[in-house]
Scaffold this active site. Structure first.
Site, mmCIF file in Angstrom:
data_model
loop_
_atom_site.group_PDB
_atom_site.id
_atom_site.type_symbol
_atom_site.label_atom_id
_atom_site.label_comp_id
_atom_site.label_asym_id
_atom_site.label_seq_id
_atom_site.Cartn_x
_atom_site.Cartn_y
_atom_site.Cartn_z
ATOM 1 N N GLU A 190 129.738 -27.196 61.630
ATOM 2 C CA GLU A 190 129.006 -28.230 62.365
ATOM 3 C C GLU A 190 127.750 -27.672 63.036
ATOM 4 O O GLU A 190 127.206 -28.286 63.937
ATOM 5 C CB GLU A 190 129.902 -28.887 63.434
ATOM 6 C CG GLU A 190 131.317 -29.184 63.004
ATOM 7 C CD GLU A 190 131.430 -30.209 61.877
ATOM 8 O OE1 GLU A 190 130.393 -30.697 61.420
ATOM 9 O OE2 GLU A 190 132.563 -30.529 61.467
ATOM 10 N N ARG A 236 117.409 -25.985 60.275
ATOM 11 C CA ARG A 236 117.092 -27.100 59.367
ATOM 12 C C ARG A 236 115.764 -27.738 59.757
ATOM 13 O O ARG A 236 115.540 -28.069 60.922
ATOM 14 C CB ARG A 236 118.167 -28.182 59.446
ATOM 15 C CG ARG A 236 119.428 -27.918 58.733
ATOM 16 C CD ARG A 236 120.178 -29.217 58.383
ATOM 17 N NE ARG A 236 120.297 -30.137 59.490
ATOM 18 C CZ ARG A 236 120.666 -31.424 59.358
ATOM 19 N NH1 ARG A 236 120.905 -31.923 58.153
ATOM 20 N NH2 ARG A 236 120.784 -32.209 60.401
ATOM 21 N N GLY A 253 119.611 -44.970 49.961
ATOM 22 C CA GLY A 253 119.753 -46.386 50.255
ATOM 23 C C GLY A 253 118.851 -47.298 49.448
ATOM 24 O O GLY A 253 118.826 -48.513 49.692
ATOM 25 N N ASP A 329 125.156 -31.744 53.066
ATOM 26 C CA ASP A 329 126.502 -31.640 52.516
ATOM 27 C C ASP A 329 126.422 -31.765 51.000
ATOM 28 O O ASP A 329 125.771 -32.686 50.476
ATOM 29 C CB ASP A 329 127.394 -32.763 53.050
ATOM 30 C CG ASP A 329 127.775 -32.566 54.506
ATOM 31 O OD1 ASP A 329 127.711 -31.425 54.986
ATOM 32 O OD2 ASP A 329 128.131 -33.562 55.164
ATOM 33 N N TRP A 381 124.869 -29.822 64.921
ATOM 34 C CA TRP A 381 124.060 -30.772 64.141
ATOM 35 C C TRP A 381 124.612 -32.189 64.282
ATOM 36 O O TRP A 381 124.222 -33.084 63.566
ATOM 37 C CB TRP A 381 123.932 -30.342 62.689
ATOM 38 C CG TRP A 381 125.125 -30.545 61.780
ATOM 39 C CD1 TRP A 381 126.434 -30.685 62.104
ATOM 40 C CD2 TRP A 381 125.070 -30.627 60.348
ATOM 41 N NE1 TRP A 381 127.217 -30.835 60.982
ATOM 42 C CE2 TRP A 381 126.388 -30.790 59.886
ATOM 43 C CE3 TRP A 381 124.041 -30.541 59.411
ATOM 44 C CZ2 TRP A 381 126.716 -30.891 58.522
ATOM 45 C CZ3 TRP A 381 124.357 -30.638 58.063
ATOM 46 C CH2 TRP A 381 125.680 -30.818 57.635
ATOM 47 N N ASP A 440 137.157 -31.303 61.501
ATOM 48 C CA ASP A 440 137.104 -32.611 60.843
ATOM 49 C C ASP A 440 137.817 -33.687 61.628
ATOM 50 O O ASP A 440 137.410 -34.854 61.627
ATOM 51 C CB ASP A 440 137.720 -32.520 59.447
ATOM 52 C CG ASP A 440 136.999 -31.528 58.567
ATOM 53 O OD1 ASP A 440 136.054 -31.921 57.883
ATOM 54 O OD2 ASP A 440 137.380 -30.338 58.596
#
Length: 517
Positions: A190, A236, A253, A329, A381, A440
């Site tokens: 994470e 990032r 999208g 991911d 993140w 998770d």
């Protein structure tokens, strides 16, 4: 800078992770999640990397594979389950292709049948010996740089120092056993960070790790040493990363792409395209590959343009070529975004022609893309870029549960310290504790994504820790050993785990690192 020189360096980082799902339910959350991500993302993405490697490409991208996911991709039970799932996909597609009066579904069924057959052939020819057999040549031939991580992907800032060290070292050792070399970099779960953690990384042999862009206040154009250590962090680049990732304006999208959420429930296939952001499922138009394909190429070209412009701006601002790190991911590519693997291939092939050097994090360091040391703040993140997803009010019970699990584990190990040899019962206790501590569970609760399953998993593993620890405290060692043997038949991962590594040795590698609470 001459015309022949690249404008800068681009590093794509993919983070491959799922929690331990084998033998813990199937639908809607459980093994089905593993098999969908495996077929949708891991098969096509790793096959793309294989093909690029065969063409002579090197340092294509940096690939994180968490130890808990690697364990599932190698597990005989999961391999058999995946093979069965692929066969079931083919049968479902065959049934859909024969449904009368629904021409769009008939055509989709035929297409899906061909896709399932190809995936089945790929799995049988290249995956029969597990994921490590697929990954190892990519690492050995330097097609990718592999990132490791702590064993079950715990949120490290909330771990007691000994547990944090234990989870990290166990994860790195597991990757070394599977791949043949120990990763020099990790994807910090994470991107969770607490000041001082770099000292533990250095002690464990970790040379580099990822943080999110805001932890560097957006100064992501170079890697940075952390504090007074030799450990380097990469941030990032959010303006570039969000070109894809943003839920509001990201590429996945687009109206022509396949809609992830709309199912034909009789077959389990996904027949619709996005159509529009607010269009209800029953009004979505049929998916049409011929419409999606040109959109993929437009979006790939747009991304290449954005990367080049960002690198140009960095070079002008700093007087030297810079770095862009885009991290996602792996499951985004194919599982969540059906067209993702095709987009990924188009981008990786187009960037060099646009004057962008494509490399790995290792390659960026080799090229000297390192700036001044930094002091990193508490960060992740997740939402707010702080710890609220894993340490907020919604998951206060899980945070308390995690603290209890760690105390029970450490108490049991300390009381047994100095005993003869390895204790398999304590090893099993440690295994259940690490499963309970997976990040998770809190993420899924905070995001209200299968929250019941997540909370149930955390509680189930914690209850196992309580039971075994209680038996050990009562001196009922045989009963504890029998209970652990039952749990180990369900959770068949990390067989080499040695709880003796948790024994307190005074000023240990992480003993001076704050827990961040």
């Amino acid at each position: 800078m001459t015309a022949a020189e690249p404008v800068g360096t681009f590093c794509l980082v993919l983070h491959s992770h799922l929690p331990w799902l084998a033998r813990h339910g199937s639908w809607p959350v459980g093994e089905e999640w593993l098999y969908q991500a495996w077929s949708g993302s891991y098969l096509p993405v790793l096959d793309l990397l294989r093909r690029l490697g065969e063409e002579g490409h090197r340092d294509v991208l940096t690939l994180g594979v968490t130890p808990v996911l690697a364990a599932q991709l190698d597990d005989p039970y999961s391999l058999r389950g995946m093979h069965d799932w692929l066969g079931g996909w083919q049968l479902r597609a065959h049934e859909a292709s024969g449904r009368r009066g629904e021409p769009a579904l008939t055509e989709l069924g035929a297409t899906e049948h061909r896709r399932a057959a190809a995936a089945l052939g790929l799995f049988e020819s290249r995956w029969r010996h597990g994921g490590s057999a697929v990954l190892r040549p990519l690492v050995d031939e330097r097609v990718v740089e592999l990132l490791g991580g702590p064993a079950t992907h715990p949120f490290q800032p909330l771990l007691e120092p000994r547990v944090r060290e234990f989870a990290l070292r166990a994860g790195l050792a597991d990757t070394a056993r599977r791949i043949g070399s120990r990763p020099a970099g990790i994807w910090a779960p994470e991107c969770g960070y607490s000041p001082g953690m770099e000292q533990g990384y250095a002690s464990a042999g970790v040379q580099r790790f990822l943080v999110d862009g805001p932890a560097l206040r957006g100064d992501t154009g170079l890697a940075h040493p952390v504090g007074d250590s030799d450990v380097v962090c990469f941030g990032r680049d959010l303006p570039v990363t969000y070109r894809v990732w943003s839920p509001r304006s990201g590429y996945p999208g687009h109206r022509t792409y396949r809609d992830f959420h709309t199912y034909d429930h009789a077959s389990g296939l996904k027949p619709a395209r996005v159509t529009g952001r607010d269009v209800p499922p029953e009004q979505k138009k049929p998916y049409a590959a011929e419409l999606a394909a040109p959109t993929v190429h437009r979006h790939a070209a747009d991304f290449v343009r954005v990367v080049r412009q960002r690198l140009t701006d960095l070079a002008e601002a700093h007087g030297r070529p810079g770095l862009v790190v885009a991290a996602y991911d792996t499951e985004l590519f194919g599982h969540w975004w059906f067209e993702g693997p095709a987009w990924l291939e188009a981008v990786l092939r187009a960037l060099p022609g646009a004057g962008v050097r494509v490399s790995t994090l290792r390659g960026a360091l080799d090229a000297g893309l390192v700036g001044e040391p930094v002091e990193l703040p508490v960060s992740s993140w997740g939402s707010g870029k702080d710890w609220r997803v894993w340490d907020g009010a919604m998951v206060a019970d899980l945070v308390e549960l995690g603290g209890e699990v760690q105390r029970l584990l450490l108490d049991a190990v300390d009381k047994a310290a100095g005993g003869p040899g390895r204790d398999r019962t304590l090893d099993g206790l440690a295994r259940q504790a690490l499963l309970a501590l997976s990040s998770d569970w809190a993420f899924m609760v905070s995001k209200d994504s299968a929250a019941g399953y997540a909370r149930g998993r955390a509680l189930a593993h914690a209850d196992r820790v309580r039971r075994v620890a209680g038996l050990l405290a009562d001196g009922r060692y045989a009963d504890a050993a029998g209970m652990v043997s039952v749990y180990d038949r369900q959770d068949t991962l990390f067989g080499q785990l040695n709880a003796a590594a948790l024994v307190w040795k005074g000023a240990g590698a992480l003993s001076s690192v704050p827990t961040g609470r």
